[in-house]
Design a protein around this motif. Sequence first.
Motif, PDB file in Angstrom:
ATOM      1  N   ALA A 124      54.462  93.011  11.641  1.00  0.00           N
ATOM      2  CA  ALA A 124      53.622  93.324  10.478  1.00  0.00           C
ATOM      3  C   ALA A 124      54.389  93.151   9.177  1.00  0.00           C
ATOM      4  O   ALA A 124      53.845  92.665   8.181  1.00  0.00           O
ATOM      5  CB  ALA A 124      53.085  94.754  10.585  1.00  0.00           C
ATOM      6  N   ALA A 125      55.679  93.534   9.176  1.00  0.00           N
ATOM      7  CA  ALA A 125      56.493  93.398   7.965  1.00  0.00           C
ATOM      8  C   ALA A 125      56.576  91.937   7.523  1.00  0.00           C
ATOM      9  O   ALA A 125      56.528  91.630   6.324  1.00  0.00           O
ATOM     10  CB  ALA A 125      57.892  93.961   8.207  1.00  0.00           C
ATOM     11  N   ILE A 126      56.674  91.030   8.487  1.00  0.00           N
ATOM     12  CA  ILE A 126      56.753  89.601   8.171  1.00  0.00           C
ATOM     13  C   ILE A 126      55.402  89.093   7.669  1.00  0.00           C
ATOM     14  O   ILE A 126      55.322  88.368   6.669  1.00  0.00           O
ATOM     15  CB  ILE A 126      57.208  88.800   9.411  1.00  0.00           C
ATOM     16  CG1 ILE A 126      58.618  89.232   9.829  1.00  0.00           C
ATOM     17  CG2 ILE A 126      57.164  87.301   9.129  1.00  0.00           C
ATOM     18  CD1 ILE A 126      59.053  88.698  11.183  1.00  0.00           C
ATOM     19  N   VAL A 127      54.340  89.480   8.350  1.00  0.00           N
ATOM     20  CA  VAL A 127      53.000  89.048   7.958  1.00  0.00           C
ATOM     21  C   VAL A 127      52.671  89.536   6.548  1.00  0.00           C
ATOM     22  O   VAL A 127      52.155  88.783   5.709  1.00  0.00           O
ATOM     23  CB  VAL A 127      51.948  89.564   8.959  1.00  0.00           C
ATOM     24  CG1 VAL A 127      50.535  89.269   8.460  1.00  0.00           C
ATOM     25  CG2 VAL A 127      52.161  88.932  10.332  1.00  0.00           C
ATOM     26  N   LEU A 128      52.989  90.783   6.262  1.00  0.00           N
ATOM     27  CA  LEU A 128      52.663  91.352   4.953  1.00  0.00           C
ATOM     28  C   LEU A 128      53.574  90.804   3.854  1.00  0.00           C
ATOM     29  O   LEU A 128      53.149  90.678   2.700  1.00  0.00           O
ATOM     30  CB  LEU A 128      52.715  92.871   5.018  1.00  0.00           C
ATOM     31  CG  LEU A 128      51.623  93.469   5.928  1.00  0.00           C
ATOM     32  CD1 LEU A 128      51.831  94.958   6.130  1.00  0.00           C
ATOM     33  CD2 LEU A 128      50.230  93.193   5.356  1.00  0.00           C
ATOM     34  N   TYR A 129      54.799  90.463   4.200  1.00  0.00           N
ATOM     35  CA  TYR A 129      55.671  89.757   3.244  1.00  0.00           C
ATOM     36  C   TYR A 129      55.010  88.437   2.849  1.00  0.00           C
ATOM     37  O   TYR A 129      54.941  88.084   1.659  1.00  0.00           O
ATOM     38  CB  TYR A 129      57.036  89.501   3.873  1.00  0.00           C
ATOM     39  CG  TYR A 129      57.843  88.445   3.164  1.00  0.00           C
ATOM     40  CD1 TYR A 129      58.610  88.745   2.036  1.00  0.00           C
ATOM     41  CD2 TYR A 129      57.836  87.119   3.610  1.00  0.00           C
ATOM     42  CE1 TYR A 129      59.343  87.772   1.383  1.00  0.00           C
ATOM     43  CE2 TYR A 129      58.561  86.133   2.954  1.00  0.00           C
ATOM     44  CZ  TYR A 129      59.315  86.461   1.842  1.00  0.00           C
ATOM     45  OH  TYR A 129      60.033  85.490   1.184  1.00  0.00           O
ATOM     46  N   LEU A 133      53.535  87.375  -0.839  1.00  0.00           N
ATOM     47  CA  LEU A 133      54.048  86.163  -1.470  1.00  0.00           C
ATOM     48  C   LEU A 133      52.904  85.213  -1.821  1.00  0.00           C
ATOM     49  O   LEU A 133      52.876  84.630  -2.914  1.00  0.00           O
ATOM     50  CB  LEU A 133      55.039  85.472  -0.523  1.00  0.00           C
ATOM     51  CG  LEU A 133      55.693  84.185  -1.025  1.00  0.00           C
ATOM     52  CD1 LEU A 133      56.495  84.436  -2.302  1.00  0.00           C
ATOM     53  CD2 LEU A 133      56.600  83.596   0.059  1.00  0.00           C
ATOM     54  N   LEU A 134      51.955  85.093  -0.917  1.00  0.00           N
ATOM     55  CA  LEU A 134      50.810  84.217  -1.144  1.00  0.00           C
ATOM     56  C   LEU A 134      49.938  84.736  -2.287  1.00  0.00           C
ATOM     57  O   LEU A 134      49.387  83.954  -3.071  1.00  0.00           O
ATOM     58  CB  LEU A 134      49.991  84.117   0.144  1.00  0.00           C
ATOM     59  CG  LEU A 134      48.937  83.028   0.259  1.00  0.00           C
ATOM     60  CD1 LEU A 134      49.513  81.649  -0.049  1.00  0.00           C
ATOM     61  CD2 LEU A 134      48.329  83.052   1.655  1.00  0.00           C
ATOM     62  N   GLU A 135      49.841  86.068  -2.393  1.00  0.00           N
ATOM     63  CA  GLU A 135      49.079  86.654  -3.499  1.00  0.00           C
ATOM     64  C   GLU A 135      49.758  86.369  -4.839  1.00  0.00           C
ATOM     65  O   GLU A 135      49.098  86.082  -5.842  1.00  0.00           O
ATOM     66  CB  GLU A 135      48.945  88.162  -3.294  1.00  0.00           C
ATOM     67  CG  GLU A 135      48.108  88.849  -4.370  1.00  0.00           C
ATOM     68  CD  GLU A 135      47.976  90.345  -4.127  1.00  0.00           C
ATOM     69  OE1 GLU A 135      46.838  90.829  -4.001  1.00  0.00           O
ATOM     70  OE2 GLU A 135      49.016  91.029  -4.078  1.00  0.00           O
ATOM     71  N   GLN A 136      51.086  86.420  -4.853  1.00  0.00           N
ATOM     72  CA  GLN A 136      51.846  86.177  -6.081  1.00  0.00           C
ATOM     73  C   GLN A 136      51.871  84.702  -6.453  1.00  0.00           C
ATOM     74  O   GLN A 136      51.892  84.347  -7.630  1.00  0.00           O
ATOM     75  CB  GLN A 136      53.280  86.686  -5.908  1.00  0.00           C
ATOM     76  CG  GLN A 136      53.387  88.194  -5.755  1.00  0.00           C
ATOM     77  CD  GLN A 136      54.741  88.632  -5.230  1.00  0.00           C
ATOM     78  OE1 GLN A 136      55.668  87.817  -5.095  1.00  0.00           O
ATOM     79  NE2 GLN A 136      54.884  89.906  -4.919  1.00  0.00           N
ATOM     80  N   GLU A 137      51.877  83.833  -5.423  1.00  0.00           N
ATOM     81  CA  GLU A 137      51.949  82.391  -5.658  1.00  0.00           C
ATOM     82  C   GLU A 137      50.819  81.689  -4.897  1.00  0.00           C
ATOM     83  O   GLU A 137      51.068  80.997  -3.902  1.00  0.00           O
ATOM     84  CB  GLU A 137      53.297  81.843  -5.209  1.00  0.00           C
ATOM     85  CG  GLU A 137      54.504  82.462  -5.887  1.00  0.00           C
ATOM     86  CD  GLU A 137      55.808  81.871  -5.395  1.00  0.00           C
ATOM     87  OE1 GLU A 137      55.898  80.629  -5.268  1.00  0.00           O
ATOM     88  OE2 GLU A 137      56.739  82.645  -5.109  1.00  0.00           O
ATOM     89  N   GLN A 229      60.026  98.324   0.406  1.00  0.00           N
ATOM     90  CA  GLN A 229      58.992  98.599   1.402  1.00  0.00           C
ATOM     91  C   GLN A 229      59.629  99.063   2.708  1.00  0.00           C
ATOM     92  O   GLN A 229      60.640  98.508   3.153  1.00  0.00           O
ATOM     93  CB  GLN A 229      58.155  97.349   1.678  1.00  0.00           C
ATOM     94  CG  GLN A 229      57.018  97.561   2.656  1.00  0.00           C
ATOM     95  CD  GLN A 229      55.927  98.449   2.098  1.00  0.00           C
ATOM     96  OE1 GLN A 229      55.296  98.123   1.089  1.00  0.00           O
ATOM     97  NE2 GLN A 229      55.690  99.584   2.749  1.00  0.00           N
ATOM     98  N   LEU A 230      59.018 100.084   3.318  1.00  0.00           N
ATOM     99  CA  LEU A 230      59.466 100.583   4.617  1.00  0.00           C
ATOM    100  C   LEU A 230      58.235 100.886   5.459  1.00  0.00           C
ATOM    101  O   LEU A 230      57.225 101.391   4.954  1.00  0.00           O
ATOM    102  CB  LEU A 230      60.300 101.858   4.447  1.00  0.00           C
ATOM    103  CG  LEU A 230      60.873 102.459   5.731  1.00  0.00           C
ATOM    104  CD1 LEU A 230      62.017 101.577   6.257  1.00  0.00           C
ATOM    105  CD2 LEU A 230      61.379 103.880   5.483  1.00  0.00           C
ATOM    106  N   TYR A 231      58.329 100.584   6.752  1.00  0.00           N
ATOM    107  CA  TYR A 231      57.237 100.861   7.666  1.00  0.00           C
ATOM    108  C   TYR A 231      57.699 101.840   8.745  1.00  0.00           C
ATOM    109  O   TYR A 231      58.704 101.590   9.415  1.00  0.00           O
ATOM    110  CB  TYR A 231      56.741  99.570   8.329  1.00  0.00           C
ATOM    111  CG  TYR A 231      56.222  98.560   7.333  1.00  0.00           C
ATOM    112  CD1 TYR A 231      54.917  98.634   6.846  1.00  0.00           C
ATOM    113  CD2 TYR A 231      57.043  97.538   6.865  1.00  0.00           C
ATOM    114  CE1 TYR A 231      54.447  97.715   5.921  1.00  0.00           C
ATOM    115  CE2 TYR A 231      56.581  96.614   5.939  1.00  0.00           C
ATOM    116  CZ  TYR A 231      55.290  96.706   5.470  1.00  0.00           C
ATOM    117  OH  TYR A 231      54.826  95.807   4.548  1.00  0.00           O
TER     118      TYR A 231
END
Length: 283
Positions: A124-129, A133-137, A229-231
């Motif tokens: 999930a941490a990778i997916v949300l990263y 990133l996609l939201e920012q760029e 960020q921490l999960y």
Amino acid sequence: MRRIILSTESGADVPSDLAEKYDVQIVPMHIIMDGKDYLDGYLPVQDIYDYYGRTKKIPSTTSTNAHEYQEFFANIRESFPDCIIVHIGYTSKASSSFQNAVIAAEEFEGIFLIDALNVTGGLAAIVLYAAELLEQEPSIEPEHLVEKIEAIVPKSRLVFIPGSLEFLKAGGRVSNMASLIGTLLKIKPCIELKDGKLMSTKKYRGNMSGATEKLFSDYLNTYNIDRKQLYFIYSIGFDERIKQRMDEIAKENRFHNIRWIQAGGMISTHSGAGGFGVAGLEQ
């Protein structure tokens, strides 16, 4: 510019509100109880523990098959015409799901596949990263996005303490489990993802409260985790008082955003009720 859509499996345990926010598409894996196939994500996790309570049998799990992936990718294209799909998959070292995605993707163009070599909060941490990133760029080139995701894969760190050693033992997904035999009732093993494989590493003695604090302390001493960020991952039955204490410790260690993720059916089937884990990305 073709829109990029992210996808992953239910075993990532991406919270539903974040999946909706970022349009992350999630394909279900499978849980088998008494020969009946249930879709992960649609079966209440409590049903798994109730089943074990009644039968003393632990459900089995199976991966998403190639045909299901073909339908999944086709449905994404129907919902988001002409999109690019970037699929971030459950570790290939513990499931055939990723390989089935590879087979299915041969029928399509414009699909990028990334083996995250991780599960639950680590995946999930990778997916949300990638989603952030996609939201920012939003105009990022797909190849550049994939490069950035692949670079972060080895930086995603997941550790957890299972809630039930019976579930862990029966699951058979953890390497070097033989080292735990004879002391199962006296210790709480730390399970880590190493090169995509679930490995038993440290062993903690005492109650769950002390074990979770020691686990988190060792985690922070071992890895230089990004404080943005921490999960925290937990399974049903985890003590709310321990959750409050872990929030306090995380804030003391200057984490800005702390997100609790409930383990779904896929992970709960292997770790049992009352488990706890930590996931984050190294700087």
